[in-house]
Design an enzyme around this catalytic site. Sequence first.
Site, mmCIF file in Angstrom:
data_model
loop_
_atom_site.group_PDB
_atom_site.id
_atom_site.type_symbol
_atom_site.label_atom_id
_atom_site.label_comp_id
_atom_site.label_asym_id
_atom_site.label_seq_id
_atom_site.Cartn_x
_atom_site.Cartn_y
_atom_site.Cartn_z
ATOM 1 N N GLN A 196 0.864 -1.194 0.000
ATOM 2 C CA GLN A 196 0.000 0.000 0.000
ATOM 3 C C GLN A 196 0.894 1.236 0.000
ATOM 4 O OE1 GLN A 196 -3.066 1.634 0.873
ATOM 5 N NE2 GLN A 196 -1.926 3.431 1.545
ATOM 6 N N THR A 197 0.589 2.210 -0.848
ATOM 7 C CA THR A 197 1.367 3.452 -0.777
ATOM 8 C C THR A 197 0.567 4.649 -1.282
ATOM 9 O OG1 THR A 197 3.430 4.538 -1.408
ATOM 10 C CG2 THR A 197 2.476 3.067 -3.038
ATOM 11 N N ARG A 198 0.923 5.841 -0.752
ATOM 12 C CA ARG A 198 0.339 7.091 -1.242
ATOM 13 C C ARG A 198 1.454 8.043 -1.649
ATOM 14 N NH1 ARG A 198 1.082 9.386 4.108
ATOM 15 N NH2 ARG A 198 1.223 11.464 3.203
ATOM 16 N N HIS A 202 10.704 5.139 -3.980
ATOM 17 C CA HIS A 202 12.137 5.270 -4.199
ATOM 18 C C HIS A 202 12.786 3.910 -3.935
ATOM 19 C CE1 HIS A 202 11.524 9.470 -4.768
ATOM 20 N NE2 HIS A 202 10.997 9.619 -3.570
ATOM 21 N N HIS A 205 11.733 1.751 -0.910
ATOM 22 C CA HIS A 205 10.444 1.046 -1.030
ATOM 23 C C HIS A 205 10.595 -0.226 -1.862
ATOM 24 C CE1 HIS A 205 9.378 5.384 -0.640
ATOM 25 N NE2 HIS A 205 8.682 4.870 0.354
ATOM 26 N N GLY A 290 4.191 -1.269 7.266
ATOM 27 C CA GLY A 290 5.504 -0.739 7.637
ATOM 28 C C GLY A 290 5.423 0.176 8.844
ATOM 29 N N ARG A 291 6.391 1.063 8.922
ATOM 30 C CA ARG A 291 6.453 2.017 10.022
ATOM 31 C C ARG A 291 5.377 3.081 9.796
ATOM 32 N NH1 ARG A 291 8.566 6.800 11.422
ATOM 33 N NH2 ARG A 291 9.628 6.881 13.429
ATOM 34 N N HIS A 293 2.116 3.138 9.438
ATOM 35 C CA HIS A 293 1.215 2.850 8.316
ATOM 36 C C HIS A 293 0.000 3.792 8.339
ATOM 37 C CE1 HIS A 293 -0.338 -0.116 5.317
ATOM 38 N NE2 HIS A 293 -1.481 0.456 5.669
ATOM 39 N N MET A 332 13.372 1.013 6.384
ATOM 40 C CA MET A 332 14.558 0.606 5.622
ATOM 41 C C MET A 332 15.528 1.788 5.539
ATOM 42 S SD MET A 332 14.144 -2.517 4.591
ATOM 43 C CE MET A 332 15.006 -2.885 3.078
ATOM 44 N N VAL A 436 -9.586 44.361 -12.777
ATOM 45 C CA VAL A 436 -10.402 43.212 -12.374
ATOM 46 C C VAL A 436 -11.855 43.635 -12.209
ATOM 47 C CG1 VAL A 436 -10.844 41.608 -10.482
ATOM 48 C CG2 VAL A 436 -8.512 41.955 -11.290
ATOM 49 N N ALA A 478 -7.875 44.597 -1.055
ATOM 50 C CA ALA A 478 -7.948 43.362 -0.263
ATOM 51 C C ALA A 478 -7.848 43.665 1.225
ATOM 52 C CB ALA A 478 -6.854 42.380 -0.694
HETATM 53 S S1 PPS Z 1 -11.319 45.508 -2.845
HETATM 54 O O1 PPS Z 1 -11.727 45.991 -1.510
HETATM 55 O O2 PPS Z 1 -10.034 44.884 -2.785
HETATM 56 O O3 PPS Z 1 -12.356 44.668 -3.460
HETATM 57 O O4 PPS Z 1 -11.157 46.832 -3.725
HETATM 58 P P1 PPS Z 1 -10.565 46.912 -5.210
HETATM 59 O O5 PPS Z 1 -11.167 45.868 -6.070
HETATM 60 O O6 PPS Z 1 -9.095 46.944 -5.131
HETATM 61 O O7 PPS Z 1 -11.131 48.269 -5.738
HETATM 62 C C1 PPS Z 1 -10.631 49.410 -5.251
HETATM 63 C C2 PPS Z 1 -10.785 50.537 -6.269
HETATM 64 O O8 PPS Z 1 -12.140 50.923 -6.368
HETATM 65 C C3 PPS Z 1 -12.283 52.326 -6.152
HETATM 66 N N1 PPS Z 1 -13.317 52.477 -5.105
HETATM 67 C C4 PPS Z 1 -13.219 52.165 -3.803
HETATM 68 N N2 PPS Z 1 -12.194 51.722 -3.024
HETATM 69 C C5 PPS Z 1 -12.433 51.491 -1.736
HETATM 70 N N3 PPS Z 1 -13.613 51.681 -1.132
HETATM 71 C C6 PPS Z 1 -14.667 52.147 -1.844
HETATM 72 N N4 PPS Z 1 -15.855 52.311 -1.263
HETATM 73 C C7 PPS Z 1 -14.492 52.387 -3.230
HETATM 74 N N5 PPS Z 1 -15.314 52.816 -4.220
HETATM 75 C C8 PPS Z 1 -14.582 52.845 -5.345
HETATM 76 C C9 PPS Z 1 -10.915 52.859 -5.852
HETATM 77 O O9 PPS Z 1 -10.558 53.612 -7.009
HETATM 78 C C10 PPS Z 1 -9.999 51.681 -5.735
HETATM 79 O O10 PPS Z 1 -8.885 51.755 -6.593
HETATM 80 P P2 PPS Z 1 -7.348 51.921 -6.058
HETATM 81 O O11 PPS Z 1 -6.501 51.490 -7.212
HETATM 82 O O12 PPS Z 1 -7.173 51.046 -4.851
HETATM 83 O O13 PPS Z 1 -7.223 53.364 -5.767
#
Ligand code: PPS
Length: 574
Positions: A196-198, A202, A205, A290-291, A293, A332, A436, A478
Amino acid sequence: MTDLIAPYGGELKDLRLDEKAAAEARQEALELPSWDLTERQLCDLELLAVGGFSPLTGFLGQADYERVVGEMRLADGTLWPMPITLDVSEAFAAERRPGDRVALRDPEGVLLAILSVSDCWQPDREAEARAVFGTDDRGHPGVAYLLERSGPMYLGGSLEVVALPSHYDFTHLRLTPAELRARFQRDGWRRIVAFQTRNPMHRAHVELTFLAARQAEANLLIHPVVGMTKPGDVDHYSRVRCYEHVIKKYPEQTTTLSLLPLAMRMGGPREAVWHAIIRRNYGCTHLIVGRDHAGPGKDSRGEEIYGPYDAQELVTRHADELGIEMVPFRMMVYVQERAGYAPVDEVDESRETVMNISGTEFRRRMREGLEIPEWFGYPEVVEELRRTYPPRARQGFTLFFTGLSGSGKSTMANAVMVKLMERGGRAVTLLDGDVVRKHLSSELGFSKEHRDLNIRRIGFVAAEITRNGGVAICAPIAPYASTRRAVRQMVEEANGGFIEIHVATPIEECERRDRKGLYAKARAGQITGFTGIDDPYEAPVDPELRIDTTDVSVEEAAQQVLLKIEKMGFIDLR
Ligand code: PPS
């Protein structure tokens, strides 16, 4: 449904319907409630269907479940160590009654089986974890799955199987218990020891399996698990390519390779007993244990969950009932003076030099593109693994800039992208916040829920780019730490690097710059929920790099990022 009596391994259940009955079941299923099987349930269903889990004929009912959990036995007293249960949501269970029939489907909606529900109950999953795994520590992957991923209600009942889960990979190596038994019989193999192995195999084994086969005077079945193994393991595609190299190292006609679509629980001792029963069903007469398992590794406090030979002990205790013999093995090790391998307990370390490379050390060497000695691994296997795990300088990675609006994320991200493009040799994609929001997230606003969704989408795309060896440069605000953590995990699971860069320019400076005039609008109340003004920003506690752009030129900031990536090994500036 038929019960096959085979010369090897005793009675074999086969839950598959014949063609006519399957057609009728498909018709009936049109009217039935459906449950879409999870990845693990698909594995369990497959082994139930083909008799890998004989004598089970379905998912355990409550009486069987309770005795299995408490005593490792089915209600009728038969030895069975692992609860095989169909876990479902509360909402789905609320509608089910004993006597109901449920259509079980794969993720695409294809009908695989009909379950005749005998029981529906709420298990005590914490108690199950303690009894089955000996711990409720979530550092144990089996416990983590049970407590965090499985549904809170169980359905039990017998199965009528219409079709097996479909596989398109390595189909020539996926033999069922009946097929393997028939092959052993055809080839005149009467004693068969299973390995048996996951993990990739080498030299150690191969030496171990050689010795075991010689000791048991048996032929050898390499029987690796390709269903679900421990999170973080080498993917089964790469492993099977490795096994195909390794199988050539054995004398012809002595050894065969077949894949087992099992979902492991990493349950150590109980799992070893389970593995023995499964291999008996596949027609084997012996199983190498083995060891450590099926060991889950360390718990969340860094302590070993099972002793290294607990599994061997539990199998020994049930030897009379198993119908298959254990071939116990110590670890081993390579003995320099002998230029060969030996079980560790047969070596006198005061006179001889023992060499070994741990899993951690092996991974470090792979990551850094260092040599793997020939006494340790076969060059073909190492080569295969290097294709899956290239050294860092050829791995994909994600640069994740996070910071307030106006902090300089996009400017830096652009500058770093251009520098990487100037060097060439790597595909680079910029996932800037604004870009985005235009192309991936145009319908989203700035609530916490929407921001999280936006970041997770970025993480998904970045992970795919990383997986394929490219560079993803992300530059969203973010603002939430937990979401950034989730993105890190997605990217790291894609076999690549994640480099978080906190663009830590203070809000006063961002507001002073106010390139887009948004801070002024936020102050004037024309925009609400603006990050840093009336919406939170959780600063990263431990980013790979932190840069305040107040007094730093774009070139300098970009240079700092490049030096950091070089130091981590992802690029080579010289
Ligand atoms: S997040 O929080 O990460 O989803 O934001 P993000 O997708 O980076 O979008 C940020 C850009 O949207 C504009 N913007 C705002 N930012 C923050 N808060 C509010 N309420 C908001 N409304 C519009 C803003 O231009 C951000 O762009 P950056 O490049 O950060 O200046």
